[in-house]
Design an enzyme around this catalytic site. Sequence first.
Site, PDB file in Angstrom:
ATOM      1  N   HIS A  68      -0.236  -2.892  -4.743  1.00 51.12           N
ATOM      2  CA  HIS A  68       0.576  -2.101  -3.813  1.00 51.12           C
ATOM      3  C   HIS A  68      -0.008  -0.689  -3.687  1.00 51.12           C
ATOM      4  O   HIS A  68      -0.550  -0.149  -4.653  1.00 51.12           O
ATOM      5  CB  HIS A  68       2.017  -1.997  -4.320  1.00 51.12           C
ATOM      6  CG  HIS A  68       2.686  -3.327  -4.511  1.00 51.12           C
ATOM      7  ND1 HIS A  68       2.712  -3.973  -5.729  1.00 51.12           N
ATOM      8  CD2 HIS A  68       3.324  -4.133  -3.628  1.00 51.12           C
ATOM      9  CE1 HIS A  68       3.358  -5.135  -5.591  1.00 51.12           C
ATOM     10  NE2 HIS A  68       3.731  -5.257  -4.337  1.00 51.12           N
ATOM     11  N   HIS A 122       4.728   4.671  -7.283  1.00 52.31           N
ATOM     12  CA  HIS A 122       5.500   4.789  -6.029  1.00 52.31           C
ATOM     13  C   HIS A 122       6.430   6.005  -6.020  1.00 52.31           C
ATOM     14  O   HIS A 122       7.004   6.330  -4.972  1.00 52.31           O
ATOM     15  CB  HIS A 122       6.331   3.522  -5.777  1.00 52.31           C
ATOM     16  CG  HIS A 122       5.514   2.293  -5.548  1.00 52.31           C
ATOM     17  ND1 HIS A 122       4.558   2.211  -4.557  1.00 52.31           N
ATOM     18  CD2 HIS A 122       5.489   1.087  -6.197  1.00 52.31           C
ATOM     19  CE1 HIS A 122       3.984   1.011  -4.601  1.00 52.31           C
ATOM     20  NE2 HIS A 122       4.526   0.310  -5.583  1.00 52.31           N
ATOM     21  N   ASP A 155      -3.674  -1.263  -8.494  1.00 52.52           N
ATOM     22  CA  ASP A 155      -2.466  -2.065  -8.272  1.00 52.52           C
ATOM     23  C   ASP A 155      -2.538  -2.656  -6.857  1.00 52.52           C
ATOM     24  O   ASP A 155      -3.121  -2.057  -5.956  1.00 52.52           O
ATOM     25  CB  ASP A 155      -1.237  -1.159  -8.398  1.00 52.52           C
ATOM     26  CG  ASP A 155       0.073  -1.923  -8.431  1.00 52.52           C
ATOM     27  OD1 ASP A 155       0.603  -2.143  -9.537  1.00 52.52           O
ATOM     28  OD2 ASP A 155       0.571  -2.295  -7.344  1.00 52.52           O
TER      29      ASP A 155
HETATM   30 ZN   LIG Z   1       2.261  -3.274  -7.662  1.00 52.09          ZN
END
Ligand SMILES: [Zn+2]
Length: 308
Positions: A166, A127, A164
């Site tokens: 996300h 991220h 992942d």
């Molecule tokens: Zn994640």
Amino acid sequence: METLYITHPACKLHEMGPGHPECPERLDAISDQLLSSGLLSYLKENQDFLPVDAQSLSRVHPEQYQTQLHGWSPDSGYHEIDGDTVMNPHTLHAASYAAGAVVSAVDAVMAKEATTAFCAVRPPGHHASREQAMGFCFYNNIAVAALHAIEKHGLTRVAIIDFDVHHGNGTEAIFAHDSRVLMCSFFQYPLFPDCGVHNPAPNMVNIPVPAYTSGAAVRQLVTEHWLPRLVEHQPELVLISAGFDAHREDDLAQMGLVEADYAWLTEQIVAVADQYAQGRVVSSLEGGYNLSALGRSVVTHIKALSKL
Ligand SMILES: [Zn+2]
């Protein structure tokens, strides 16, 4: 050829407060399962590597961002960057080793000291964009690895697989429109960080999926969308942002993957690497917050990386 297992005690010193899911115990859960499964004895373990060097880190994160993070680093207690992303006095030390691990893993597979590698490190990275820490991430480890492979080892085609749950928005922002890198991912949507539904660039293969998507459905999407693009790209190295939070026991999301799905995914990735990349795969831990499911899934993942 052996699989390299890289981890470092510094990665356990970073913690973000009581009850935070991205906790040091995650690494204990992984090492416990590796020991109890007997898998550890088949791996080449390395805890003796350097933190990320300035040149490798600066390929991804500008000086100004690094200075800002060092300014925020607390002498005691915590510094909150956002509600999810918190620094303690050891955060940057841990992050330097997490990024150093992937650099060292790339060097090892390029030098044929191992064919594949798994980095059990934290904080995670996918991220983090060039100039913003978020979503438990400070330095984008997999981006550091990719640019190290390209700039230091002269590779011209690298693939990043992000499984992942996300969306790896930081990695996407760093590599969008960089044709040397093909990024393939699936992710639950809507879910943090709530973006990536529309491919922002031709080198991104984003597959948003709704909550409660099964492993079988994911396998079909991967077969249809990732694999043809990977064949077309012919990567010389495959990197994995290996998050295990799409597991059905993980409470941070609502997807239905189980260990067998992680085995299948890893086998597909290894097959691509065998065909185009002399087998070279470097995988780095991202999410995965149910400690038992995380440990079991990592064992399955490493078994498939090692073809055991
Ligand atoms: Zn994640």
